[in-house]
Design a protein around this motif. Structure first.
Motif, short mmCIF file in Angstrom:
data_model
loop_
_atom_site.label_atom_id
_atom_site.label_comp_id
_atom_site.label_asym_id
_atom_site.label_seq_id
_atom_site.Cartn_x
_atom_site.Cartn_y
_atom_site.Cartn_z
N LYS A 167 -16.07 58.12 -38.69
CA LYS A 167 -16.35 57.72 -37.28
C LYS A 167 -15.43 56.38 -37.13
CE LYS A 167 -20.58 56.07 -35.13
NZ LYS A 167 -21.97 55.69 -35.50
N ARG A 168 -14.78 56.53 -36.10
CA ARG A 168 -13.62 55.53 -35.72
C ARG A 168 -14.46 54.20 -35.40
NH1 ARG A 168 -8.33 56.45 -34.14
NH2 ARG A 168 -7.33 54.67 -32.82
N ARG A 169 -14.02 52.94 -36.11
CA ARG A 169 -14.41 51.71 -35.82
C ARG A 169 -13.91 51.26 -34.51
NH1 ARG A 169 -15.73 48.76 -40.75
NH2 ARG A 169 -15.12 50.20 -42.76
N LYS A 170 -14.71 50.26 -33.83
CA LYS A 170 -14.42 49.73 -32.77
C LYS A 170 -13.45 48.65 -33.20
CE LYS A 170 -15.89 47.29 -28.61
NZ LYS A 170 -15.67 45.84 -29.04
N ALA A 171 -12.10 48.01 -32.99
CA ALA A 171 -11.53 46.99 -33.33
C ALA A 171 -11.98 45.85 -32.75
CB ALA A 171 -10.10 47.38 -33.05
N ASP A 172 -12.48 44.87 -33.69
CA ASP A 172 -12.93 43.62 -33.43
C ASP A 172 -12.03 42.71 -32.33
OD1 ASP A 172 -15.40 44.10 -34.53
OD2 ASP A 172 -14.53 43.08 -36.32
N ASP A 173 -12.60 42.03 -31.39
CA ASP A 173 -11.73 41.07 -30.79
C ASP A 173 -11.43 39.83 -31.72
OD1 ASP A 173 -10.64 39.05 -29.24
OD2 ASP A 173 -12.43 38.59 -27.95
N VAL A 174 -10.20 39.65 -31.74
CA VAL A 174 -9.60 38.52 -33.10
C VAL A 174 -8.91 37.34 -32.30
CG1 VAL A 174 -9.89 40.18 -34.93
CG2 VAL A 174 -7.76 39.95 -33.67
N THR A 175 -9.10 37.23 -30.93
CA THR A 175 -8.17 36.51 -30.32
C THR A 175 -8.63 34.93 -30.77
OG1 THR A 175 -9.77 36.53 -28.40
CG2 THR A 175 -7.87 37.75 -28.30
N ASP A 176 -10.04 34.72 -31.11
CA ASP A 176 -10.32 33.42 -31.57
C ASP A 176 -9.80 33.05 -32.93
OD1 ASP A 176 -11.76 35.13 -32.91
OD2 ASP A 176 -13.60 33.69 -33.12
N ARG A 177 -9.01 34.04 -33.54
CA ARG A 177 -8.29 33.86 -34.86
C ARG A 177 -6.67 33.74 -34.67
NH1 ARG A 177 -12.56 32.23 -37.59
NH2 ARG A 177 -14.18 34.04 -37.66
N ILE A 178 -6.64 33.46 -33.48
CA ILE A 178 -5.01 33.25 -33.14
C ILE A 178 -4.60 32.02 -32.54
CG2 ILE A 178 -3.04 34.08 -31.92
CD1 ILE A 178 -4.70 36.88 -31.79
N SER A 179 -3.82 31.09 -33.10
CA SER A 179 -3.50 29.86 -32.66
C SER A 179 -2.18 29.81 -32.08
CB SER A 179 -3.36 28.88 -33.87
OG SER A 179 -4.91 28.66 -34.32
N VAL A 180 -1.94 29.27 -30.98
CA VAL A 180 -0.65 29.46 -30.27
C VAL A 180 0.16 28.09 -30.95
CG1 VAL A 180 0.55 29.05 -28.24
CG2 VAL A 180 -1.59 30.64 -28.41
N PHE A 181 1.28 28.48 -31.41
CA PHE A 181 2.20 27.43 -31.66
C PHE A 181 2.89 26.64 -30.68
CE2 PHE A 181 6.39 25.82 -33.17
CZ PHE A 181 6.03 24.86 -34.08
N ALA A 182 2.80 25.24 -30.38
CA ALA A 182 3.39 24.83 -29.33
C ALA A 182 4.24 23.48 -29.92
CB ALA A 182 2.45 24.29 -28.32
N PRO A 183 5.54 23.82 -30.15
CA PRO A 183 6.34 22.71 -30.67
C PRO A 183 6.52 21.60 -29.89
CG PRO A 183 7.71 24.69 -29.97
CD PRO A 183 6.27 25.06 -29.69
N GLU A 184 6.20 21.47 -28.72
CA GLU A 184 6.20 20.19 -27.80
C GLU A 184 5.13 19.23 -27.94
OE1 GLU A 184 4.20 23.37 -25.30
OE2 GLU A 184 6.19 23.32 -26.52
N LEU A 185 3.88 19.86 -28.71
CA LEU A 185 2.98 19.21 -29.11
C LEU A 185 2.96 18.43 -30.27
CD1 LEU A 185 0.09 21.47 -27.39
CD2 LEU A 185 1.36 19.50 -26.50
N VAL A 186 3.85 18.93 -31.22
CA VAL A 186 4.12 18.25 -32.29
C VAL A 186 4.74 16.95 -32.31
CG1 VAL A 186 5.04 18.65 -34.63
CG2 VAL A 186 4.32 20.61 -33.59
N THR A 187 4.27 15.88 -32.87
CA THR A 187 4.84 14.47 -32.77
C THR A 187 5.41 14.46 -34.21
OG1 THR A 187 2.65 13.51 -33.65
CG2 THR A 187 3.01 13.50 -31.42
N ALA A 188 6.56 13.60 -34.08
CA ALA A 188 7.33 13.43 -35.50
C ALA A 188 6.79 12.38 -35.92
CB ALA A 188 9.00 13.14 -35.06
#
Length: 188
Positions: A167-188
């Motif tokens: 039986k083929r599994r339904k692939a889970d929604d994993v969008t909550d496990r992905i973090s977007v990297f935004a270099p402009e938000l990184v402070t030095a």
């Protein structure tokens, strides 16, 4: 079977019967599984196939190492008869190497996952078994482990007893496990 189908339809098989892959086929599949990512190509693992009466000897060893009385010891001994092939996975890290041990363990896990998918694609079933017996000194001795090696468990292998179409599994929604990297938000 294509890779996506194999990934989405593979399940741990709890009932395993004959046949299991013979030594030649197991080695063939292991050679393919060994192409899994392995930084430095260290292959920090080895397999010990346990078949036939070897399963009985291993079962007696586990029962002897069980602190439980009577029936529980018998149950421990019977566990090794649940599949025709118990592929014992041994981790053997290469020490003092630039590839850290955690990465070697990750490579071992990737190879084991590849092997499970290859077995499934060939019509075999498998289930990974771990637990307290991976720490058994008696089992380590019986299997001939070196002091630097670690028993990671067993891949029970055979033909699935319940013959149903995968039986083929339904692939889970994993969008909550992905973090977007935004270099402009990184402070030095």
């Amino acid at each position: 079977m294509d890779v996506t189908t194999a990934v989405l339809s593979r399940r741990s098989a709890h009932t395993l019967v004959e046949p299991a892959p013979n030594d030649e086929e197991f080695t063939y599949l292991l050679r393919a599984a060994a192409t899994a990512p392995d930084h430095g190509q260290l292959r920090p693992w080895r397999w010990i196939p346990v078949r036939g009466e070897g399963r009985t000897a291993l079962g007696r060893c586990l029962a002897d190492d069980s602190p439980a009385p009577g029936l529980r010891r018998d149950q421990a001994a019977a566990k090794t008869r649940r599949a025709p092939l118990l592929a014992t996975l041994v981790f053997r890290p290469v020490t003092d190497h630039r590839v850290p041990e955690w990465e070697q363990l990750a490579a071992t896990s990737a190879m084991t996952g590849f092997l499970s998918l290859l077995l499934h694609a060939r019509g075999f079933g498998s289930i990974r078994r771990t637990g307290k017996f991976t720490e058994s000194e008696q089992a380590r001795g019986l299997l001939g482990l070196q002091p630097t090696e670690r028993l990671l468990g067993w891949l029970y292998i055979g033909t699935p007893g319940e013959r149903q179409a995968p039986k083929r599994r339904k692939a889970d929604d994993v969008t909550d496990r992905i973090s977007v990297f935004a270099p402009e938000l990184v402070t030095a």
